[in-house]
Design a protein around this motif. Structure first.
Motif, PDB file in Angstrom:
ATOM      1  N   ARG A 124      46.547   0.329  16.851  1.00 51.38           N
ATOM      2  CA  ARG A 124      45.617  -0.826  17.470  1.00 51.38           C
ATOM      3  C   ARG A 124      46.806  -1.991  17.628  1.00 51.38           C
ATOM      4  NH1 ARG A 124      41.757   0.680  13.610  1.00 51.38           N
ATOM      5  NH2 ARG A 124      39.952   1.965  14.738  1.00 51.38           N
ATOM      6  N   ALA A 125      46.641  -3.038  18.572  1.00 50.40           N
ATOM      7  CA  ALA A 125      47.427  -4.075  18.877  1.00 50.40           C
ATOM      8  C   ALA A 125      47.727  -4.913  17.653  1.00 50.40           C
ATOM      9  CB  ALA A 125      47.024  -4.876  20.088  1.00 50.40           C
ATOM     10  N   THR A 126      46.516  -5.236  16.901  1.00 48.07           N
ATOM     11  CA  THR A 126      46.515  -5.939  15.873  1.00 48.07           C
ATOM     12  C   THR A 126      47.348  -5.472  14.764  1.00 48.07           C
ATOM     13  OG1 THR A 126      44.538  -7.268  16.450  1.00 48.07           O
ATOM     14  CG2 THR A 126      45.233  -7.492  14.160  1.00 48.07           C
ATOM     15  N   GLU A 127      47.065  -4.070  14.276  1.00 45.19           N
ATOM     16  CA  GLU A 127      47.827  -3.401  13.375  1.00 45.19           C
ATOM     17  C   GLU A 127      49.351  -3.410  13.639  1.00 45.19           C
ATOM     18  OE1 GLU A 127      44.148  -0.173  12.806  1.00 45.19           O
ATOM     19  OE2 GLU A 127      45.897   0.381  14.032  1.00 45.19           O
ATOM     20  N   LEU A 128      49.636  -3.315  14.946  1.00 42.14           N
ATOM     21  CA  LEU A 128      51.049  -3.214  15.070  1.00 42.14           C
ATOM     22  C   LEU A 128      51.848  -4.585  14.974  1.00 42.14           C
ATOM     23  CD1 LEU A 128      53.383  -1.684  16.660  1.00 42.14           C
ATOM     24  CD2 LEU A 128      52.748  -2.256  18.741  1.00 42.14           C
ATOM     25  N   VAL A 129      51.331  -5.606  15.597  1.00 44.80           N
ATOM     26  CA  VAL A 129      51.963  -6.900  15.538  1.00 44.80           C
ATOM     27  C   VAL A 129      51.893  -7.292  14.342  1.00 44.80           C
ATOM     28  CG1 VAL A 129      51.629  -7.383  18.123  1.00 44.80           C
ATOM     29  CG2 VAL A 129      49.953  -8.172  16.333  1.00 44.80           C
ATOM     30  N   SER A 130      51.069  -7.151  13.097  1.00 42.81           N
ATOM     31  CA  SER A 130      51.005  -7.746  11.925  1.00 42.81           C
ATOM     32  C   SER A 130      51.621  -6.591  10.822  1.00 42.81           C
ATOM     33  CB  SER A 130      49.587  -7.867  11.644  1.00 42.81           C
ATOM     34  OG  SER A 130      48.866  -6.636  11.494  1.00 42.81           O
ATOM     35  N   LEU A 131      52.596  -5.635  11.356  1.00 43.10           N
ATOM     36  CA  LEU A 131      53.142  -4.854  10.325  1.00 43.10           C
ATOM     37  C   LEU A 131      54.142  -5.603   9.474  1.00 43.10           C
ATOM     38  CD1 LEU A 131      54.104  -1.577  12.401  1.00 43.10           C
ATOM     39  CD2 LEU A 131      52.337  -1.901  10.707  1.00 43.10           C
ATOM     40  N   PRO A 132      54.141  -5.452   8.115  1.00 39.95           N
ATOM     41  CA  PRO A 132      55.143  -6.119   7.236  1.00 39.95           C
ATOM     42  C   PRO A 132      56.639  -5.444   7.915  1.00 39.95           C
ATOM     43  CG  PRO A 132      53.169  -5.322   6.082  1.00 39.95           C
ATOM     44  CD  PRO A 132      53.145  -4.714   7.434  1.00 39.95           C
ATOM     45  N   LEU A 154      46.994   6.659   6.593  1.00 43.00           N
ATOM     46  CA  LEU A 154      47.882   7.081   6.797  1.00 43.00           C
ATOM     47  C   LEU A 154      48.193   7.359   8.383  1.00 43.00           C
ATOM     48  CD1 LEU A 154      48.803   9.685   3.922  1.00 43.00           C
ATOM     49  CD2 LEU A 154      49.521   7.311   4.074  1.00 43.00           C
ATOM     50  N   VAL A 155      49.138   6.817   8.924  1.00 39.40           N
ATOM     51  CA  VAL A 155      49.646   6.897  10.313  1.00 39.40           C
ATOM     52  C   VAL A 155      50.794   7.626  10.470  1.00 39.40           C
ATOM     53  CG1 VAL A 155      50.292   5.568  12.475  1.00 39.40           C
ATOM     54  CG2 VAL A 155      48.525   4.853  10.909  1.00 39.40           C
ATOM     55  N   PRO A 156      51.129   8.769  11.265  1.00 41.95           N
ATOM     56  CA  PRO A 156      52.293   9.698  11.317  1.00 41.95           C
ATOM     57  C   PRO A 156      53.292   8.983  12.113  1.00 41.95           C
ATOM     58  CG  PRO A 156      50.784  10.575  12.776  1.00 41.95           C
ATOM     59  CD  PRO A 156      49.826   9.284  11.946  1.00 41.95           C
ATOM     60  N   LEU A 157      54.562   9.146  11.770  1.00 40.84           N
ATOM     61  CA  LEU A 157      55.689   8.352  12.428  1.00 40.84           C
ATOM     62  C   LEU A 157      56.690   9.571  12.865  1.00 40.84           C
ATOM     63  CD1 LEU A 157      56.715   5.355  10.059  1.00 40.84           C
ATOM     64  CD2 LEU A 157      55.664   5.250  12.431  1.00 40.84           C
ATOM     65  N   SER A 158      57.002   9.462  14.026  1.00 40.38           N
ATOM     66  CA  SER A 158      58.074  10.599  14.655  1.00 40.38           C
ATOM     67  C   SER A 158      59.430   9.843  14.209  1.00 40.38           C
ATOM     68  CB  SER A 158      57.937  10.517  16.247  1.00 40.38           C
ATOM     69  OG  SER A 158      58.198   9.211  16.727  1.00 40.38           O
ATOM     70  N   ASP A 159      60.402  10.670  14.273  1.00 42.49           N
ATOM     71  CA  ASP A 159      61.839  10.216  13.945  1.00 42.49           C
ATOM     72  C   ASP A 159      62.205   9.488  15.151  1.00 42.49           C
ATOM     73  OD1 ASP A 159      61.994  11.978  12.065  1.00 42.49           O
ATOM     74  OD2 ASP A 159      62.777  13.903  13.191  1.00 42.49           O
ATOM     75  N   ARG A 160      61.585   9.527  16.482  1.00 43.46           N
ATOM     76  CA  ARG A 160      61.986   8.441  17.519  1.00 43.46           C
ATOM     77  C   ARG A 160      61.468   7.148  16.963  1.00 43.46           C
ATOM     78  NH1 ARG A 160      61.851  10.403  23.398  1.00 43.46           N
ATOM     79  NH2 ARG A 160      60.872   8.355  23.536  1.00 43.46           N
ATOM     80  N   SER A 161      60.199   7.112  16.468  1.00 45.09           N
ATOM     81  CA  SER A 161      59.859   5.830  16.018  1.00 45.09           C
ATOM     82  C   SER A 161      60.348   5.111  14.816  1.00 45.09           C
ATOM     83  CB  SER A 161      58.158   5.978  15.610  1.00 45.09           C
ATOM     84  OG  SER A 161      57.525   6.410  16.723  1.00 45.09           O
ATOM     85  N   GLU A 174      57.193   2.567  21.097  1.00 43.39           N
ATOM     86  CA  GLU A 174      57.418   3.956  20.399  1.00 43.39           C
ATOM     87  C   GLU A 174      56.160   3.802  19.440  1.00 43.39           C
ATOM     88  OE1 GLU A 174      58.957   6.531  20.577  1.00 43.39           O
ATOM     89  OE2 GLU A 174      61.004   6.141  21.707  1.00 43.39           O
ATOM     90  N   LEU A 175      55.724   3.081  18.536  1.00 45.45           N
ATOM     91  CA  LEU A 175      54.644   2.953  17.777  1.00 45.45           C
ATOM     92  C   LEU A 175      53.283   3.040  18.307  1.00 45.45           C
ATOM     93  CD1 LEU A 175      56.278   0.330  15.310  1.00 45.45           C
ATOM     94  CD2 LEU A 175      55.781   2.795  14.843  1.00 45.45           C
ATOM     95  N   LEU A 176      53.167   2.254  19.558  1.00 50.88           N
ATOM     96  CA  LEU A 176      52.040   2.173  20.377  1.00 50.88           C
ATOM     97  C   LEU A 176      51.458   3.669  20.617  1.00 50.88           C
ATOM     98  CD1 LEU A 176      52.033  -0.941  22.496  1.00 50.88           C
ATOM     99  CD2 LEU A 176      50.164  -0.238  20.708  1.00 50.88           C
ATOM    100  N   TYR A 177      52.749   4.344  21.409  1.00 50.66           N
ATOM    101  CA  TYR A 177      52.375   5.827  21.945  1.00 50.66           C
ATOM    102  C   TYR A 177      52.501   6.764  20.636  1.00 50.66           C
ATOM    103  CZ  TYR A 177      52.631   9.904  24.788  1.00 50.66           C
ATOM    104  OH  TYR A 177      52.603  11.027  25.262  1.00 50.66           O
ATOM    105  N   GLY A 178      53.533   6.655  20.150  1.00 48.64           N
ATOM    106  CA  GLY A 178      53.900   7.700  19.107  1.00 48.64           C
ATOM    107  C   GLY A 178      52.799   7.449  17.867  1.00 48.64           C
ATOM    108  N   SER A 179      52.288   6.597  17.577  1.00 49.23           N
ATOM    109  CA  SER A 179      51.383   6.565  16.394  1.00 49.23           C
ATOM    110  C   SER A 179      49.999   6.099  16.763  1.00 49.23           C
ATOM    111  CB  SER A 179      51.918   5.714  15.112  1.00 49.23           C
ATOM    112  OG  SER A 179      53.382   5.920  14.864  1.00 49.23           O
TER     113      SER A 179
END
Length: 288
Positions: free
Chosen positions: A136-144, A166-173, A128-133
């Protein structure tokens, strides 16, 4: 210098270290003192590599020799002798809407059991975060752990060069992250922990490809970065502004974002043939 002054990301530092180490090994430790002949030996060893790879290696060495010259470790800068292969940026690989629908149908099937497997909840949050927002892979796996708030439709990401955006987030995400976070230890610093740190990019790559294989998408067609490309491509198809897309993707140069305009040719043709005033001979366009 790259870390302290240029603010280069960890992956960039690792890539420079690798290129410089390989070059040093080729020159038997004589990289710092290499002359034009030595640099020619390096270029000869790169002859069978892709142009993009040669360009990257040469850029790393040019930066290295410029640093040595500026700091007084060499009286000259031999970087001009390095090759400058003409590179043509390849169009990014992406997925069409049917592929994306199959991925999410596969996720839905995995989440159907009650209760769902925690591993599948994690996978759903990742996809959901990869396709919805478009992370990048590194940004995703290192999220607090608390990067995604249930009442906030965006998150703040530190991307390449230490730049925040700022990265948008959907309700689904947000819903997917909330379902997964219940399985994350309260003491974890990361949203996607693994061992003493966070999920690796390699493991993320493996998870994405395994899901693709399960739904009939060839694994070599997909990766975390392909999902980022799909995010950008589908937003552009939907009418997103190029500057807004640049901001969401975290591109320092809009020329990087413009690559996506080349894979939306069909939509551009449709716009011209249906929206241009001269497309309809019966339309009254006023005095000429």
């Amino acid at each position: 210098m790259l870390a302290a002054e240029a603010g280069a990301a960890r992956n960039t530092l690792a890539a420079y270290r690798s290129d410089l180490s390989l070059a040093s090994a080729t020159l038997r430790g004589g990289l710092v003192e290499a002359d034009v002949v030595g640099i020619g030996r390096l270029a000869e060893g790169w002859r069978d590599l892709a142009k993009s790879t040669v360009a990257r290696k040469a850029a790393a060495l040019r930066r290295f020799y410029a640093f040595l010259h500026e700091e007084g470790h060499r009286p000259d800068d031999p970087g001009a002798a390095l090759p400058r292969p003409g590179t043509r940026r390849a169009l990014p690989r992406t997925l069409d809407h049917d592929d994306i629908a199959r991925l999410f149908a596969g996720l839905a099937a995995r989440l159907a059991p009650d209760p769902p497997d925690p591993g599948d909840l994690r996978l759903a949050a990742l996809i959901e975060l990869l396709y919805g927002s478009g992370l990048r892979a590194t940004e995703l796996v290192s999220l607090p752990r608390h990067a995604v708030a249930p009442d906030r439709p965006y998150l703040i990401v530190r991307g390449k060069g230490g730049r925040e955006r700022l990265v948008p987030l959907s309700d689904r995400s947000r819903a997917a992250v909330a379902a997964w976070r219940g399985h994350v230890a309260p003491t974890s610093a990361f949203l996607f922990p693994s061992g003493k740190g966070h999920l690796s990019r390699v493991r993320l790559f493996q998870l994405v490809r395994a899901l693709a294989a399960d739904v009939g998408i060839a694994p070599d067609r997909i990766s975390p970065h392909v999902l980022r490309h799909a995010f950008a491509t589908h937003l552009l198809e939907g009418g997103a502004d190029l500057r807004a897309l640049q901001s969401m993707l975290g591109h320092a140069d809009i020329a990087t974002t413009e690559i996506y305009t080349h894979i939306d040719t069909a939509r551009l043709v449709e716009l011209v043939t249906t929206r241009h005033p001269l497309a309809d001979p019966d339309r009254d366009t006023g005095p000429r």
